[in-house]
Structures are given as structure tokens and as C-alpha cells.
Design a protein around this motif. Sequence first.
Motif, PDB file in Angstrom:
ATOM      1  N   LEU A 185       0.821  -1.212   0.000  1.00 46.76           N
ATOM      2  CA  LEU A 185       0.000   0.000   0.000  1.00 46.76           C
ATOM      3  C   LEU A 185       0.852   1.258   0.000  1.00 46.76           C
ATOM      4  CD1 LEU A 185      -2.872  -1.036   2.409  1.00 46.76           C
ATOM      5  CD2 LEU A 185      -2.859  -1.004  -0.063  1.00 46.76           C
ATOM      6  N   ASN A 186       1.943   1.250   0.760  1.00 43.97           N
ATOM      7  CA  ASN A 186       2.833   2.413   0.763  1.00 43.97           C
ATOM      8  C   ASN A 186       3.523   2.577  -0.586  1.00 43.97           C
ATOM      9  OD1 ASN A 186       2.212   3.172   3.363  1.00 43.97           O
ATOM     10  ND2 ASN A 186       3.883   2.018   4.265  1.00 43.97           N
ATOM     11  N   LEU A 228       2.226   1.698  -3.430  1.00 39.52           N
ATOM     12  CA  LEU A 228       1.201   2.239  -4.316  1.00 39.52           C
ATOM     13  C   LEU A 228       0.998   3.731  -4.090  1.00 39.52           C
ATOM     14  CD1 LEU A 228      -1.501  -0.562  -4.334  1.00 39.52           C
ATOM     15  CD2 LEU A 228      -0.070   0.163  -6.218  1.00 39.52           C
ATOM     16  N   LYS A 229       1.002   4.150  -2.827  1.00 37.20           N
ATOM     17  CA  LYS A 229       0.856   5.575  -2.528  1.00 37.20           C
ATOM     18  C   LYS A 229       1.990   6.376  -3.155  1.00 37.20           C
ATOM     19  CE  LYS A 229      -1.540   5.008   1.859  1.00 37.20           C
ATOM     20  NZ  LYS A 229      -1.435   5.164   3.321  1.00 37.20           N
ATOM     21  N   LYS A 230       3.197   5.826  -3.092  1.00 36.51           N
ATOM     22  CA  LYS A 230       4.347   6.509  -3.677  1.00 36.51           C
ATOM     23  C   LYS A 230       4.195   6.614  -5.195  1.00 36.51           C
ATOM     24  CE  LYS A 230       9.357   6.156  -4.048  1.00 36.51           C
ATOM     25  NZ  LYS A 230      10.535   5.341  -3.765  1.00 36.51           N
ATOM     26  N   GLU A 231       3.764   5.527  -5.826  1.00 34.39           N
ATOM     27  CA  GLU A 231       3.563   5.542  -7.279  1.00 34.39           C
ATOM     28  C   GLU A 231       2.475   6.539  -7.673  1.00 34.39           C
ATOM     29  OE1 GLU A 231       5.158   3.991  -9.792  1.00 34.39           O
ATOM     30  OE2 GLU A 231       6.600   3.234  -8.345  1.00 34.39           O
ATOM     31  N   ILE A 232       1.405   6.582  -6.904  1.00 35.42           N
ATOM     32  CA  ILE A 232       0.320   7.518  -7.200  1.00 35.42           C
ATOM     33  C   ILE A 232       0.807   8.953  -7.080  1.00 35.42           C
ATOM     34  CG2 ILE A 232      -1.895   8.388  -6.318  1.00 35.42           C
ATOM     35  CD1 ILE A 232      -2.579   5.443  -5.685  1.00 35.42           C
ATOM     36  N   LYS A 233       1.625   9.205  -6.072  1.00 35.66           N
ATOM     37  CA  LYS A 233       2.180  10.555  -5.896  1.00 35.66           C
ATOM     38  C   LYS A 233       3.065  10.930  -7.080  1.00 35.66           C
ATOM     39  CE  LYS A 233       4.865  13.335  -2.674  1.00 35.66           C
ATOM     40  NZ  LYS A 233       5.630  13.342  -1.423  1.00 35.66           N
TER      41      LYS A 233
END
Length: 120
Positions: free
Chosen positions: A83-84, A86-91
Motif C-alpha cells: 500500500l505504501n 502504491l501511494k508513492k507511485e500515485i504521488k
Amino acid sequence: ISSFIVSIIILNLLIAVMSNSYEYIQGRAALESLRLRARILVDQEAFMSTNDRKNKRFFPDRLCVLLPRDRATVGEGQWQGVLNALKKEIKEVAEVKDTVAEVKDKVAVMEDKVGAAVKA
């Protein structure tokens, strides 16, 4: 119909939590394997004779410690989870989108300038 949608959302949440837990356990499997090997070595040393314990082949003066690449620096070896990541990729994707929007604005301004220059 709303209870059906809510049950689908809750089921997706359950799948995400279970996936996250599974990946955490898989990440710790290597560490637990090494811990088990160390316990076996301690048990074997308990049954060695005094002469075997003084043998430099079994117990050298130096100790070499190798760390896995992901644990070479402090703090990076901790499990972060998908999840972290994914959050980094989304950012990062959001930053790229912002950059693309800025470039589009600049291109529009340049097109306007070129159009004005062609009309003149």
C-alpha cells in the motif's frame, strides 16, 4: 442494491487486508529461517566437546557478517508494504500529470503567439 455494493466494498477491503498480511509474513519468512538455523547451531555447539570448542576451524577468531541488500542501511530494511508503494507511485504519477499540464499550458501560449505572428 446499496447493501450489495456495500458488501462488495467490504469484501474488497478484506481482500486488501489479507493480501497485506500475507506479504508481511512472506517478508519475515527469510528472517525466521535464519533465526531457526542459528538455534540449530547453538544446539549443536552445546553437544561439542571442549577440544572441538577450541578448534579454530569451528570457531575462528573473526566473525563475518553479511547483510541483505535491502537491510544494508538503517531504516530501509523495514517492511513497508504494497500500500505504501502504491501511494508513492500515485504521488509520482500526480507529479507527472502536473508537469504535463504545465507543458500543455506553455504549448498553448506558444501556439497563440505563433498564430498571432502568422496573422500579422
